[in-house]
Design a protein around this motif. Structure first.
Motif, mmCIF file in Angstrom:
data_model
loop_
_atom_site.group_PDB
_atom_site.id
_atom_site.type_symbol
_atom_site.label_atom_id
_atom_site.label_comp_id
_atom_site.label_asym_id
_atom_site.label_seq_id
_atom_site.Cartn_x
_atom_site.Cartn_y
_atom_site.Cartn_z
ATOM 1 N N LEU A 410 10.832 18.824 -4.652
ATOM 2 C CA LEU A 410 11.201 19.503 -3.346
ATOM 3 C C LEU A 410 10.119 21.171 -4.209
ATOM 4 N N ASP A 411 8.512 21.201 -2.826
ATOM 5 C CA ASP A 411 8.709 22.390 -2.901
ATOM 6 C C ASP A 411 9.214 23.972 -2.162
ATOM 7 N N LEU A 412 10.727 24.408 -2.490
ATOM 8 C CA LEU A 412 11.135 24.550 -0.996
ATOM 9 C C LEU A 412 10.819 26.274 -0.769
ATOM 10 N N GLU A 413 10.193 26.717 -1.301
ATOM 11 C CA GLU A 413 9.859 28.057 -1.274
ATOM 12 C C GLU A 413 8.460 27.881 -0.354
ATOM 13 N N ASP A 414 8.011 26.890 -0.658
ATOM 14 C CA ASP A 414 7.041 26.813 0.420
ATOM 15 C C ASP A 414 6.899 26.449 2.017
ATOM 16 N N MET A 415 8.383 25.415 2.140
ATOM 17 C CA MET A 415 8.589 24.878 3.211
ATOM 18 C C MET A 415 9.884 25.474 4.079
ATOM 19 N N SER A 416 8.538 25.554 5.249
ATOM 20 C CA SER A 416 9.959 25.933 6.903
ATOM 21 C C SER A 416 10.639 24.785 6.913
ATOM 22 N N THR A 417 12.049 25.647 7.749
ATOM 23 C CA THR A 417 13.539 25.181 7.781
ATOM 24 C C THR A 417 12.996 23.531 8.387
ATOM 25 N N GLU A 418 12.445 23.346 8.819
ATOM 26 C CA GLU A 418 12.085 21.803 9.836
ATOM 27 C C GLU A 418 11.681 20.891 8.553
ATOM 28 N N LYS A 419 11.033 21.199 7.927
ATOM 29 C CA LYS A 419 10.276 20.482 6.665
ATOM 30 C C LYS A 419 10.938 19.746 5.652
ATOM 31 N N TRP A 420 11.657 21.139 5.122
ATOM 32 C CA TRP A 420 12.669 20.485 4.176
ATOM 33 C C TRP A 420 13.502 19.902 4.928
ATOM 34 N N LEU A 421 14.297 20.303 5.861
ATOM 35 C CA LEU A 421 15.335 19.211 6.258
ATOM 36 C C LEU A 421 15.286 17.657 7.013
ATOM 37 N N MET A 422 14.029 18.186 7.218
ATOM 38 C CA MET A 422 12.845 16.194 6.908
ATOM 39 C C MET A 422 12.998 15.671 5.811
ATOM 40 N N GLU A 423 11.947 16.271 4.834
ATOM 41 C CA GLU A 423 12.406 15.731 2.915
ATOM 42 C C GLU A 423 14.124 15.357 2.745
ATOM 43 N N VAL A 424 14.468 15.907 3.477
ATOM 44 C CA VAL A 424 15.986 15.065 2.681
ATOM 45 C C VAL A 424 15.838 14.567 3.394
ATOM 46 N N THR A 425 16.055 14.226 4.677
ATOM 47 C CA THR A 425 16.777 13.416 5.286
ATOM 48 C C THR A 425 16.093 12.211 4.358
ATOM 49 N N SER A 426 14.970 12.625 4.800
ATOM 50 C CA SER A 426 13.623 11.132 4.039
ATOM 51 C C SER A 426 13.695 10.469 3.494
ATOM 52 N N TYR A 427 14.376 11.464 2.321
ATOM 53 C CA TYR A 427 14.682 11.218 0.964
ATOM 54 C C TYR A 427 15.965 10.545 0.674
ATOM 55 N N ILE A 428 17.192 10.565 1.523
ATOM 56 C CA ILE A 428 17.954 10.054 1.420
ATOM 57 C C ILE A 428 17.896 8.811 1.844
ATOM 58 N N ALA A 429 17.287 8.576 2.849
ATOM 59 C CA ALA A 429 17.258 7.281 3.927
ATOM 60 C C ALA A 429 15.948 6.457 3.378
ATOM 61 N N ALA A 430 15.289 6.869 2.052
ATOM 62 C CA ALA A 430 14.767 5.959 0.693
ATOM 63 C C ALA A 430 15.049 5.736 0.171
ATOM 64 N N MET A 431 16.821 6.040 -0.560
ATOM 65 C CA MET A 431 17.546 5.465 -1.128
ATOM 66 C C MET A 431 17.821 3.710 -1.067
#
Length: 448
Positions: A410-431
């Motif tokens: 994750l390129d956290l510096e370029d992500m809004s809060t809603e963007k990284w929250l969704m990316e993290v949640t989707s990452y867990i969902a993909a497991m």
């Protein structure tokens, strides 16, 4: 352009020119390429270790999300081809002027069907509930003031269907448009063509859930416009009536989980075998050969025979219902699933009720759903806390270890809060189920 010609659009994300059906390579048809790309994706492979009914089951013959998805695609292909045959008879210009074939309909429905569970989290529907509850009721509520209302609603009602659309279409690692599936397949995949907000539940089947997250909303509107989905009038936001073939994708899933989950329950000993003949007899009465049934010596073989007959009958039933209502469906005025209009709806209801009581609420299922709930919420808290602390400059050594081990993509510096929250949640969902369990053990020091 006829309505069906537009609905069968071969366009893919990034196309500069219209793809015409009669110019397609018959040995490598665009809709068949969709199927191939899904099968070769890592998201699809992960379904081999994701719960269908029995989480983390040690029983070999119980279905995973992978085997379920393959079976749904087989049923979906049959549904699509039968409907395609009837539609080309009704609208011969589709073939004579535009080049569409019967198998095109089967290919679209098969591709959408094989992907229908691709966005579902580990541990079945309890996985969706665990991710949602973390933000709605748990420690994730702390993010509500930081993000917009739709992003928060997406997280509070995390939806596997919307996550599937994200996985199929998101651009990453230099790949524009994700798997670059045809717009017809993407539209048929989307059973709930609306966003999570405004939340306006109705009794219409397409309103039961939602089909895309905020991050993919603009692209879905592009898909909908390309294939000619009709907007819902006075909806307060852009939402659409279903692509007609989405009804067939839904029917394929309904047929499989109704009949095959029931079969699993019998093979596991959770449902007595005698109930199979009792509950399926009215569906298969015209198809069963008593002498053949009497020759079968094992429960597994007898149930497999009954299951195959029931699926065949329900396919024919769903095709008939679709074609009887085809013009109503095209007009966006058909608001139920196909099987709810079936003459077998009472039998289907009885089978589902038995499955709910004896399978979905069995002790093994509930025990492992509880474990899955704990695993996912714990992981989600560790991951979001680590990122939150990192971005505020208050990270601990443990936070750095978590980010470097699991979230370095994750390129956290370029992500809004809603963007990284969704990316993290989707990452867990993909497991997968096993991957989630291994990660949980690592985070809690139980892997040494």
């Amino acid at each position: 352009m006829s309505q069906w010609e537009q609905l069968l659009s071969l366009r893919k994300q990034g196309d500069k020119h219209k793809r015409l059906r009669h110019e397609q390579d018959e040995t490598r048809l665009g809709f068949e390429v969709d199927y191939d790309r899904i099968v070769f994706s890592s998201a699809f492979r992960s379904l081999q270790d994701k719960t269908q009914v029995i989480p983390l089951s040690e029983t070999d013959f119980v279905h995973t999300r992978l085997t379920h998805s393959l079976e749904v695609s087989v049923v979906g292909r049959s549904l699509g081809r039968e409907v395609g045959k009837a539609l080309i008879q009704k609208y011969p210009d589709l073939e004579t002027h535009h080049g569409y074939k019967i198998n095109d309909f089967g290919a679209i429905v098969a591709a959408a069907s094989i992907a229908h569970d691709i966005g579902n989290p580990p541990f079945g529907h309890s996985g969706e509930n665990a991710l949602s509850d973390y933000f709605k009721h748990g420690k994730g509520k702390r993010f509500q003031p930081e993000i917009n209302s739709q992003a928060y609603q997406d997280l509070c009602t995390f939806e596997g269907n919307a996550n599937g659309f994200k996985l199929l279409t998101e651009s990453k690692n230099g790949t524009i448009g994700g798997l670059r599936l045809s717009y017809a397949t993407l539209a048929a995949f989307t059973k709930y063509p609306k966003a999570s907000l405004p939340y306006k539940p109705t009794k219409n089947v397409e309103d039961k859930k939602y089909g895309f997250f905020q991050g993919e909303e603009n692209f879905f509107h592009e898909v909908a416009e390309e294939v000619g989905l009709e907007p819902v009038k006075n909806a307060g936001a852009k939402r659409y009536h279903r692509h007609p073939l989405a009804f067939l994708v839904e029917a394929a899933d309904d047929i499989c989980y109704t009949i095959i989950d029931f079969e699993d329950g019998i093979n596991l000993g959770l449902i007595p075998e005698e109930l199979a003949l009792e509950y399926l007899s009215k569906i298969i009465s015209k198809r069963i050969l008593p002498e053949k049934y009497a020759e079968l010596k094992t429960t597994q073989n007898r149930i497999a025979y009954l299951r195959s007959l029931a699926i065949g009958e329900l396919i024919s039933e769903a095709v008939s219902i679709f074609m009887e209502n085809e013009e109503v469906i095209l007009a966006g005025e058909f608001h139920t699933d196909l099987l709810s209009q079936s003459k077998y709806k009472a039998q289907i209801k009885d089978i589902i009720e038995v499955s709910v009581q004896r399978i979905y609420k069995s002790q093994e299922v509930m025990d492992k759903e509880i474990a899955g709930y704990k695993i996912l919420t714990s992981m989600l808290h560790d991951f979001t806390s680590a990122i939150e602390n990192k971005l505020s400059g208050n990270e601990t050594n443990f936070d750095d270890l978590v980010i470097n081990n699991f979230l370095s993509h994750l390129d956290l510096e370029d992500m809004s809060t809603e963007k990284w929250l969704m990316e993290v949640t989707s990452y867990i969902a993909a497991m997968t189920d096993s991957e989630a369990l291994r990660t949980y053990k690592k985070l809690n020091g139980n892997n040494l």
